[in-house]
Design a protein around this motif. Structure first.
Motif, PDB file in Angstrom:
ATOM      1  N   PHE A  82       0.785  -1.159  -0.067  1.00 52.48           N
ATOM      2  CA  PHE A  82      -0.068  -0.201   0.048  1.00 52.48           C
ATOM      3  C   PHE A  82       0.848   1.238   0.038  1.00 52.48           C
ATOM      4  N   ASP A  83       0.304   2.292  -0.639  1.00 50.74           N
ATOM      5  CA  ASP A  83       0.755   3.700  -0.516  1.00 50.74           C
ATOM      6  C   ASP A  83      -0.119   4.372   0.275  1.00 50.74           C
ATOM      7  N   ILE A  84       0.644   4.828   1.519  1.00 55.33           N
ATOM      8  CA  ILE A  84      -0.114   5.597   2.730  1.00 55.33           C
ATOM      9  C   ILE A  84      -0.193   7.029   2.758  1.00 55.33           C
ATOM     10  N   VAL A  85       0.343   7.382   1.238  1.00 55.14           N
ATOM     11  CA  VAL A  85      -0.020   8.909   0.980  1.00 55.14           C
ATOM     12  C   VAL A  85      -1.424   9.175   1.141  1.00 55.14           C
ATOM     13  N   HIS A  86      -2.042   8.309   0.671  1.00 53.84           N
ATOM     14  CA  HIS A  86      -3.476   8.411   0.291  1.00 53.84           C
ATOM     15  C   HIS A  86      -4.489   8.145   1.758  1.00 53.84           C
ATOM     16  N   THR A  87      -5.191   9.240   2.079  1.00 50.90           N
ATOM     17  CA  THR A  87      -5.828   9.227   3.042  1.00 50.90           C
ATOM     18  C   THR A  87      -6.814   7.804   3.400  1.00 50.90           C
ATOM     19  N   LEU A  88      -7.422   7.577   2.129  1.00 50.49           N
ATOM     20  CA  LEU A  88      -8.258   6.416   2.326  1.00 50.49           C
ATOM     21  C   LEU A  88      -7.495   5.317   2.292  1.00 50.49           C
ATOM     22  N   SER A  89      -6.166   5.142   1.940  1.00 56.89           N
ATOM     23  CA  SER A  89      -5.452   4.097   2.286  1.00 56.89           C
ATOM     24  C   SER A  89      -5.135   3.736   3.789  1.00 56.89           C
ATOM     25  N   ARG A  90      -4.900   4.755   4.576  1.00 54.40           N
ATOM     26  CA  ARG A  90      -4.458   4.834   5.877  1.00 54.40           C
ATOM     27  C   ARG A  90      -6.031   4.338   6.607  1.00 54.40           C
ATOM     28  N   THR A  91      -6.937   4.909   6.042  1.00 52.54           N
ATOM     29  CA  THR A  91      -8.304   4.581   6.746  1.00 52.54           C
ATOM     30  C   THR A  91      -8.783   3.056   6.491  1.00 52.54           C
ATOM     31  N   GLN A  92      -8.347   2.657   5.504  1.00 55.25           N
ATOM     32  CA  GLN A  92      -8.639   1.283   5.252  1.00 55.25           C
ATOM     33  C   GLN A  92      -7.734   0.420   6.125  1.00 55.25           C
ATOM     34  N   ILE A  93      -6.383   0.473   6.029  1.00 55.67           N
ATOM     35  CA  ILE A  93      -5.546  -0.352   7.003  1.00 55.67           C
ATOM     36  C   ILE A  93      -5.818  -0.168   8.391  1.00 55.67           C
ATOM     37  N   GLU A  94      -6.211   1.201   8.814  1.00 56.35           N
ATOM     38  CA  GLU A  94      -6.653   1.188  10.388  1.00 56.35           C
ATOM     39  C   GLU A  94      -7.847   0.542  10.575  1.00 56.35           C
ATOM     40  N   SER A  95      -8.698   0.042   9.831  1.00 54.76           N
ATOM     41  CA  SER A  95      -9.820  -0.689   9.747  1.00 54.76           C
ATOM     42  C   SER A  95      -9.846  -2.044   9.693  1.00 54.76           C
ATOM     43  N   ILE A  96      -8.458  -2.739   9.463  1.00 59.57           N
ATOM     44  CA  ILE A  96      -8.460  -4.195   9.190  1.00 59.57           C
ATOM     45  C   ILE A  96      -8.784  -4.949  10.198  1.00 59.57           C
ATOM     46  N   PRO A  97      -9.669  -5.798  10.428  1.00 62.22           N
ATOM     47  CA  PRO A  97      -9.985  -6.513  11.619  1.00 62.22           C
ATOM     48  C   PRO A  97      -9.010  -7.814  11.888  1.00 62.22           C
ATOM     49  N   SER A  98      -8.380  -8.163  10.996  1.00 60.65           N
ATOM     50  CA  SER A  98      -7.741  -9.332  11.283  1.00 60.65           C
ATOM     51  C   SER A  98      -6.216  -8.896  11.788  1.00 60.65           C
ATOM     52  N   LEU A  99      -5.936  -7.885  11.736  1.00 58.84           N
ATOM     53  CA  LEU A  99      -4.674  -7.220  12.304  1.00 58.84           C
ATOM     54  C   LEU A  99      -4.856  -6.779  13.713  1.00 58.84           C
ATOM     55  N   PRO A 100      -3.859  -6.946  14.811  1.00 55.85           N
ATOM     56  CA  PRO A 100      -4.078  -6.371  15.945  1.00 55.85           C
ATOM     57  C   PRO A 100      -3.795  -4.737  15.851  1.00 55.85           C
ATOM     58  N   GLU A 101      -4.553  -3.981  16.749  1.00 56.88           N
ATOM     59  CA  GLU A 101      -4.486  -2.473  16.693  1.00 56.88           C
ATOM     60  C   GLU A 101      -3.384  -1.805  16.680  1.00 56.88           C
ATOM     61  N   GLU A 102      -2.343  -2.330  17.363  1.00 49.18           N
ATOM     62  CA  GLU A 102      -0.846  -1.884  17.558  1.00 49.18           C
ATOM     63  C   GLU A 102      -0.139  -2.084  16.078  1.00 49.18           C
ATOM     64  N   VAL A 103      -0.534  -3.123  15.627  1.00 48.67           N
ATOM     65  CA  VAL A 103       0.066  -3.484  14.262  1.00 48.67           C
ATOM     66  C   VAL A 103      -0.532  -2.448  13.245  1.00 48.67           C
ATOM     67  N   ARG A 104      -1.812  -2.415  13.217  1.00 48.00           N
ATOM     68  CA  ARG A 104      -2.500  -1.299  12.477  1.00 48.00           C
ATOM     69  C   ARG A 104      -1.920   0.286  12.559  1.00 48.00           C
ATOM     70  N   GLN A 105      -1.796   0.468  13.687  1.00 40.35           N
ATOM     71  CA  GLN A 105      -1.003   1.887  14.073  1.00 40.35           C
ATOM     72  C   GLN A 105       0.368   2.144  13.406  1.00 40.35           C
ATOM     73  N   VAL A 106       0.938   1.010  13.547  1.00 38.04           N
ATOM     74  CA  VAL A 106       2.624   0.820  13.163  1.00 38.04           C
ATOM     75  C   VAL A 106       2.374   0.984  11.429  1.00 38.04           C
ATOM     76  N   LEU A 107       1.492   0.320  10.745  1.00 38.55           N
ATOM     77  CA  LEU A 107       1.519   0.382   9.298  1.00 38.55           C
ATOM     78  C   LEU A 107       1.088   1.749   8.808  1.00 38.55           C
ATOM     79  N   THR A 108       0.381   2.518   9.786  1.00 37.79           N
ATOM     80  CA  THR A 108      -0.192   3.776   9.043  1.00 37.79           C
ATOM     81  C   THR A 108       0.671   5.177   9.660  1.00 37.79           C
TER      82      THR A 108
END
Length: 352
Positions: free
Chosen positions: A68-94
């Protein structure tokens, strides 16, 4: 996108990846010995939402890579809402910070690692950060700037160089980063070679100021690289870091050795730069002292003459040598004689 994921495996991927509206650059499924295939959006969504692939993919010995390219706000929003990943992992990815990190939670390994961006020249190549979440059957990576190291790994996969685990991709990207560092070190070492040659063949026409600027550039660049490399080396030597067994070998074996070796090369480069800087400083001090010596010598030799001219310049009565046509010549001869006597005295006292 080609093929239908619900009925059969997708078709092989086309040349390059396509940047979609939500920032997904590529989504590929890899099996050792096979060419990677591009996944449909429905398969990507199912894996991120449920944590499982469709049966026709789950029954194989393959794994997927979502980039993913997280320059896009939509991309960060999508990653932050992935239920299969722990919350801390989602925070690191974005996360948009450049801090380096490597951690694990249950069967997920995640973190942020350095890499060079895609600037065109070696001199202004910047260090960026890419982030990842790693599971036995999935690798999710995010970045803000294009990372050539990830592109190298992607093209290796297209040549059917598919490893058994996605952890190898993280290791391979780190190795590519270490190789690029080595090339930078070689370029900086060449600059130090030129500086050393000039210092060894020092003559009066040598521009020590230019040499100082060259060494300054090398020391500044090496310091910047050390600030990036040292935290990565500390990550692999962290005794509290516990990785899952399936990722332990791929992430700790080659990467740890290569990163540590690159850090040793960098420290050796910095030591050499400091030694040349000390030599340059010594030469500059010697040249300054030589110039001051010449100025002091001239001042000392002219001091008696200055005294004589000052003495004869007084407007007082009864000044000798005022009568006759040879007074100036006699006064000049007196100045020369006193200067010669001063030079002999300095030689006798070994001040010259």
């Amino acid at each position: 996108m080609a093929g239908t994921a619900s009925s059969t495996l997708p078709e092989p991927i086309s040349e390059g990846g396509t940047l979609l509206r939500d920032g997904l650059i590529w989504a590929i499924f890899c099996r050792p010995g096979h060419e990677p295939v591009e996944l449909e959006r429905s398969v990507v969504t199912q894996r991120l939402l449920t944590g499982a692939f469709p049966p026709e993919l789950a029954e194989t010995d393959g794994w997927a890579w979502f980039h993913f390219d997280i320059v896009h706000t939509l991309s960060r929003t999508q990653i932050e809402s992935i239920p299969s990943l722990p919350e801390e992992v989602r925070q690191v990815l974005t996360n948009l910070e450049r801090s380096i990190r490597l951690d694990s939670e249950d069967e997920t390994v995640f973190g942020a690692l350095p890499a060079f961006d895609d600037t065109t020249t070696d001199d202004d190549r910047n260090v960026s950060t890419w982030r990842f979440a790693l599971q036995p059957d999935l690798l999710v990576t995010t970045r803000r700037h294009p990372i050539p190291a990830l592109g190298v790994v992607f093209h290796e996969l297209r040549r059917r160089l598919v490893p058994r685990s996605p952890a190898y991709l993280v290791d391979r990207a780190l190795l590519e980063f270490a190789d690029t560092l080595r090339r930078d070190f070689a370029r900086l070492d060449d600059q130090l070679d030129r500086a050393e040659d000039v210092l060894l063949m020092l003559d009066r026409d040598t521009d020590l100021g230019r040499m100082s600027g060259l060494l300054g550039l090398v020391r500044r660049r090496s310091t910047e690289l050390r600030r990036v490399l040292a935290p990565v080396d500390r990550l692999f030597h962290d005794e509290e870091l516990e990785l899952p067994e399936w990722a332990e070998d791929d992430l700790r074996d080659r990467s740890q050795r290569q990163v540590h070796a690159a850090l040793d090369d960098l420290l050796a480069l910095q030591d050499r730069a400091r030694s040349l800087q000390d030599e340059l400083t010594s030469n500059q001090a010697e040249e300054t002292n030589h110039r001051l010596y010449i100025v002091s010598l001239g001042t000392t030799l002219m001091l008696p003459a200055t005294f004589v001219t000052g003495f004869f310049g007084m407007n007082t009565g009864g000044m000798f040598l005022t009568n006759g046509s040879w007074g100036t010549v006699e006064a000049g001869g007196l100045c020369f004689a006193i200067m010669l006597g001063t030079w002999v005295l300095l030689k006798f006292t070994r001040l010259l």
